[in-house]
Design a protein around this motif. Structure first.
Motif, PDB file in Angstrom:
ATOM      1  N   LYS A 162      22.269  45.653  45.141  1.00  0.00           N
ATOM      2  CA  LYS A 162      23.412  45.350  46.006  1.00  0.00           C
ATOM      3  C   LYS A 162      24.483  46.422  45.819  1.00  0.00           C
ATOM      4  N   PRO A 163      25.132  46.836  46.899  1.00  0.00           N
ATOM      5  CA  PRO A 163      26.147  47.910  46.799  1.00  0.00           C
ATOM      6  C   PRO A 163      27.525  47.405  46.384  1.00  0.00           C
ATOM      7  N   ASP A 164      27.558  46.448  45.473  1.00  0.00           N
ATOM      8  CA  ASP A 164      28.828  45.849  45.064  1.00  0.00           C
ATOM      9  C   ASP A 164      29.270  46.369  43.701  1.00  0.00           C
ATOM     10  N   TRP A 165      30.577  46.529  43.550  1.00  0.00           N
ATOM     11  CA  TRP A 165      31.165  46.877  42.267  1.00  0.00           C
ATOM     12  C   TRP A 165      31.495  45.577  41.551  1.00  0.00           C
ATOM     13  N   THR A 166      31.236  45.525  40.254  1.00  0.00           N
ATOM     14  CA  THR A 166      31.527  44.360  39.430  1.00  0.00           C
ATOM     15  C   THR A 166      32.486  44.781  38.320  1.00  0.00           C
ATOM     16  N   ILE A 167      33.421  43.918  37.996  1.00  0.00           N
ATOM     17  CA  ILE A 167      34.358  44.205  36.908  1.00  0.00           C
ATOM     18  C   ILE A 167      33.678  43.834  35.595  1.00  0.00           C
ATOM     19  N   THR A 168      33.541  44.822  34.720  1.00  0.00           N
ATOM     20  CA  THR A 168      32.833  44.615  33.454  1.00  0.00           C
ATOM     21  C   THR A 168      33.748  44.680  32.235  1.00  0.00           C
ATOM     22  N   ARG A 169      35.019  44.909  32.462  1.00  0.00           N
ATOM     23  CA  ARG A 169      35.995  44.884  31.360  1.00  0.00           C
ATOM     24  C   ARG A 169      37.373  44.612  31.947  1.00  0.00           C
ATOM     25  N   ILE A 170      38.101  43.707  31.309  1.00  0.00           N
ATOM     26  CA  ILE A 170      39.469  43.382  31.721  1.00  0.00           C
ATOM     27  C   ILE A 170      40.329  43.388  30.474  1.00  0.00           C
ATOM     28  N   GLU A 171      41.361  44.229  30.499  1.00  0.00           N
ATOM     29  CA  GLU A 171      42.307  44.302  29.390  1.00  0.00           C
ATOM     30  C   GLU A 171      43.724  44.232  29.941  1.00  0.00           C
ATOM     31  N   HIS A 172      44.489  43.326  29.405  1.00  0.00           N
ATOM     32  CA  HIS A 172      45.926  43.242  29.667  1.00  0.00           C
ATOM     33  C   HIS A 172      46.576  43.343  28.300  1.00  0.00           C
ATOM     34  N   PRO A 173      46.845  44.566  27.837  1.00  0.00           N
ATOM     35  CA  PRO A 173      47.404  44.716  26.489  1.00  0.00           C
ATOM     36  C   PRO A 173      48.673  43.881  26.296  1.00  0.00           C
ATOM     37  N   ARG A 174      48.789  43.300  25.132  1.00  0.00           N
ATOM     38  CA  ARG A 174      49.908  42.461  24.712  1.00  0.00           C
ATOM     39  C   ARG A 174      49.924  41.099  25.412  1.00  0.00           C
ATOM     40  N   LEU A 175      49.003  40.853  26.326  1.00  0.00           N
ATOM     41  CA  LEU A 175      48.961  39.553  26.994  1.00  0.00           C
ATOM     42  C   LEU A 175      47.662  38.820  26.691  1.00  0.00           C
ATOM     43  N   LEU A 176      46.536  39.493  26.900  1.00  0.00           N
ATOM     44  CA  LEU A 176      45.221  38.891  26.718  1.00  0.00           C
ATOM     45  C   LEU A 176      44.586  39.433  25.442  1.00  0.00           C
ATOM     46  N   GLU A 177      45.120  39.084  24.312  1.00  0.00           N
ATOM     47  CA  GLU A 177      44.548  39.619  23.057  1.00  0.00           C
ATOM     48  C   GLU A 177      44.062  38.523  22.177  1.00  0.00           C
TER      49      GLU A 177
END
Length: 177
Positions: A162-177
């Motif tokens: 499938k020609p879809d992009w998938t998010i494989t990493r999410i970082e919100h420094p100082r928020l999602l730790e």
């Protein structure tokens, strides 16, 4: 960004166009990445993780479910980024790789800087400062925080995928730790 890193990423974009997708455009990709970042960050802040199945990899989604449930409301609110509040976007690392079965992947790390009006403390755990911007005069001042987020997008380029992009990493420094 250093000149070497800029040249390296441009070389990878050329390789993507030559060997994987002749229509690839970093400008178009960046526009789509900004939209995806805005949608995903808002869904995260609203705890609507079930709506992320098609956008985020299952591994990342599992980690997010654990982290989001433990966040204070102010941190959860600060995750949301309206597309108009994105101040700056840049590409980070670009990788092209093949796995042991010959499956071809491209990953692009995108870095976002956005303004958010969540009620965050001036400092967060670990002693890190949160950048603040004040709009208006004394009677109408509005405080916004300049926050960062890193999202990695991955696409499989094996024939028939499938020609879809998938998010494989999410970082919100100082928020999602």
């Amino acid at each position: 960004t250093s000149p070497f890193a800029w040249l390296r990423t441009r070389f990878y974009y050329l390789l993507i166009r030559l060997y994987f997708d002749q229509e690839f455009s970093i400008e178009e990709f960046t526009r789509g990445a900004k939209q995806a970042f805005s949608v995903v960050s808002k869904l995260l802040s609203q705890r609507k993780l079930d709506l992320l199945d098609e956008l985020v990899s299952p591994e990342v989604l599992q980690v997010l479910k654990e982290k989001i449930s433990l966040l204070p409301d102010s941190h959860r609110d600060a995750l949301a980024a309206d597309i108009d509040s994105i101040m700056y976007t840049t590409e980070g690392d670009v990788r092209i790789y093949y796995d042991d079965d010959g499956i071809k992947f491209v990953s692009i790390l995108m870095c976002f800087w956005y303004l958010n009006g969540a009620n965050l403390p001036d400092e967060v755990p670990g002693g890190a400062k949160v950048f603040q911007i004040v709009f208006g005069d004394e009677s109408t001042k509005e405080k916004k925080h300049l926050l960062t987020a890193n999202y990695e997008f991955q696409r499989e380029f094996t024939e028939g995928a499938k020609p879809d992009w998938t998010i494989t990493r999410i970082e919100h420094p100082r928020l999602l730790e």
